[in-house]
Design a protein around this motif. Structure first.
Motif, PDB file in Angstrom:
ATOM      1  N   PHE A  92       0.813  -1.217   0.000  1.00 59.26           N
ATOM      2  CA  PHE A  92       0.000   0.000   0.000  1.00 59.26           C
ATOM      3  C   PHE A  92       0.852   1.274   0.000  1.00 59.26           C
ATOM      4  N   THR A 149      -8.745   4.061  -4.953  1.00 54.04           N
ATOM      5  CA  THR A 149      -8.672   2.636  -5.264  1.00 54.04           C
ATOM      6  C   THR A 149      -8.748   2.394  -6.768  1.00 54.04           C
ATOM      7  N   SER A 150      -9.604   3.136  -7.436  1.00 59.82           N
ATOM      8  CA  SER A 150      -9.737   2.989  -8.881  1.00 59.82           C
ATOM      9  C   SER A 150      -8.457   3.395  -9.601  1.00 59.82           C
ATOM     10  N   GLN A 153      -5.779   0.420  -9.878  1.00 59.33           N
ATOM     11  CA  GLN A 153      -6.210  -0.903 -10.318  1.00 59.33           C
ATOM     12  C   GLN A 153      -5.269  -1.567 -11.318  1.00 59.33           C
ATOM     13  N   PHE A 158      -2.408  -5.308  -7.179  1.00 62.07           N
ATOM     14  CA  PHE A 158      -3.727  -4.759  -6.853  1.00 62.07           C
ATOM     15  C   PHE A 158      -4.712  -5.855  -6.462  1.00 62.07           C
ATOM     16  N   LEU A 160      -8.781  -5.590  -5.174  1.00 60.26           N
ATOM     17  CA  LEU A 160      -9.862  -4.635  -4.944  1.00 60.26           C
ATOM     18  C   LEU A 160     -10.279  -4.575  -3.482  1.00 60.26           C
ATOM     19  N   TYR A 163      -7.372  -3.028  -1.262  1.00 59.02           N
ATOM     20  CA  TYR A 163      -7.116  -1.603  -1.524  1.00 59.02           C
ATOM     21  C   TYR A 163      -8.283  -0.747  -1.050  1.00 59.02           C
ATOM     22  N   PHE A 164      -9.491  -1.183  -1.322  1.00 68.22           N
ATOM     23  CA  PHE A 164     -10.646  -0.391  -0.904  1.00 68.22           C
ATOM     24  C   PHE A 164     -10.739  -0.335   0.617  1.00 68.22           C
ATOM     25  N   LYS A 166      -8.257  -0.516   2.665  1.00 65.20           N
ATOM     26  CA  LYS A 166      -7.196   0.387   3.117  1.00 65.20           C
ATOM     27  C   LYS A 166      -7.631   1.842   2.992  1.00 65.20           C
ATOM     28  N   GLU A 167      -8.241   2.187   1.865  1.00 66.85           N
ATOM     29  CA  GLU A 167      -8.688   3.562   1.656  1.00 66.85           C
ATOM     30  C   GLU A 167      -9.730   3.963   2.698  1.00 66.85           C
TER      31      GLU A 167
END
Length: 380
Positions: A92, A149-150, A153, A158, A160, A163-164, A166-167
């Protein structure tokens, strides 16, 4: 009220739409006579001279630039506080843009002054947040600007869900979250229990003059990020050959480094007053094929009553996808047809011109956004 606002780039640089958004916020604080201190990231194009210019415009009270410390200044701290943590969290690393020494510098700025509000721009600068200083007095806000996140990608590692998560976890540290588009407000508010406010881009209403000569048929404004390079390539390979050579096109911004020299295309890598270009233009284009968030250049075009021919990504962030002054299509033939019809059919042009003007005034006029910000800060 005292506010500390972190934004990494120079808000007075008009090369990118996100800078225009930051400048609009500075103008709000100036209009409301709020004490605002500013922190940015030092670079070749963002120096102490830029800070002095912001002060001269009365946009900020005090300004600071974070500068990367040399590893040799403190080897032990470099490895313990910076290098090792980044390696352990390498998946990340895109979510942390701080460099060695930034966190200490930022902490000192906050510690030296009692701020009521600290605003951090972009989730990938959220590591500037300091939990020890979060309390009843100081409120921390993250202004997301985008759905990150987008953006990641295409990374090799990556995932999904990871990452999402984490955000979202990074946003949870804050007291408030700001978003720039309706889609992002809907998405983030599903997973956050803290307030999520829609603080969209705002501009003052532009009074158009019939005396200004419209000697630009199409204006295309873009920086040279990955999304814009791909989009410009599509437009000039797929759409441009379908247009009449009599159509006068002006391209503004760093994107000019990535497009061919063509006989009916004027290339302006930099202009001091973009408003003058818009005033001379008949329509605008935004051929974005990828990317997330509100397209600032679309809002700027609508503020001048310019119909916008765009792809489907061009209307991202708009509450209405139709009847808003934008004609959207990912088909190159229909894209070119929209352009030709706007330039040659006065009734069709006037209809979309009025829709652009009315949609902007209802959703993005400065007065609307100022009302939202007034409500936010009256509750701090």
């Amino acid at each position: 009220m005292k506010i500390l606002y972190f934004y990494p780039e120079n808000p007075l640089s008009f090369s990118q739409g996100n800078n225009s958004r930051a400048l609009s916020l500075l103008n709000y604080f100036k209009d409301r006579s709020i004490h605002l201190d500013f922190v940015g990231e030092h670079s070749d194009v963002f120096t102490e001279d830029s800070i002095q210019e912001l002060k001269k415009e009365n946009l900020i009270q005090n300004g600071y630039l974070l500068k990367k410390k040399k590893k040799s200044s403190s080897i032990i701290r470099y490895y313990l506080d910076y290098s090792f943590p980044r390696k352990l969290n390498s998946r990340f690393k895109d979510f942390d843009r701080t460099k060695f020494g930034y966190k200490d510098q930022f902490l000192k700025i906050i510690s030296d002054t009692d701020y009521d509000v600290v605003i951090i721009s972009y989730v990938y600068w959220s590591s500037l947040f300091n939990a020890q200083l979060k309390g009843n007095k100081t409120k921390w806000i993250v202004d997301t600007h985008d759905f990150l996140t987008s953006q990641f990608q295409d990374n090799k590692k990556f995932s999904l869900d990871k990452y999402f998560k984490k955000e979202i976890d990074l946003m949870k540290k804050f007291d408030n979250v700001w978003v720039i588009s309706h889609e992002e407000k809907y998405l983030f508010s599903q997973f956050l229990k803290i307030p999520v406010h829609l603080v969209t881009h705002s501009l003052p209403k532009v009074e158009t003059s019939s005396n200004t000569e419209k000697n630009i048929d199409i204006v295309y404004v873009a920086s040279d990020n990955f999304h814009n390079i791909k989009s410009a390539d599509w437009f000039f390979k797929e759409v441009y050959p379908l247009l009449s050579l009599d159509v006068r096109i002006t391209v503004v911004g760093k994107i000019n480094k990535h497009i061919p020299k063509l006989q009916n295309v004027e290339n302006l890598p930099f202009v001091k007053d973009l408003d003058e270009i818009y005033k001379r233009s008949r329509i605008a284009i935004c051929p974005m094929l990828s990317g997330t968030g509100l397209k600032i250049k679309v809002i700027e075009s609508l503020s001048h009553g310019l119909p916008v021919v765009c792809t489907e990504r061009g209307v991202d962030g708009l509450i209405n996808k139709t009847n808003n002054g934008c004609l959207a299509s990912n088909d190159s033939l229909l894209f070119s047809t929209y352009i030709e019809r706007l330039l040659n059919d006065s009734d069709f042009y006037n209809k979309n011109h009025l829709e652009a003007k009315n949609f902007f005034e209802s959703n993005f006029d400065t007065k609307r956004t100022y009302e939202v910000l007034d409500t936010i800060f009256s509750c701090q």
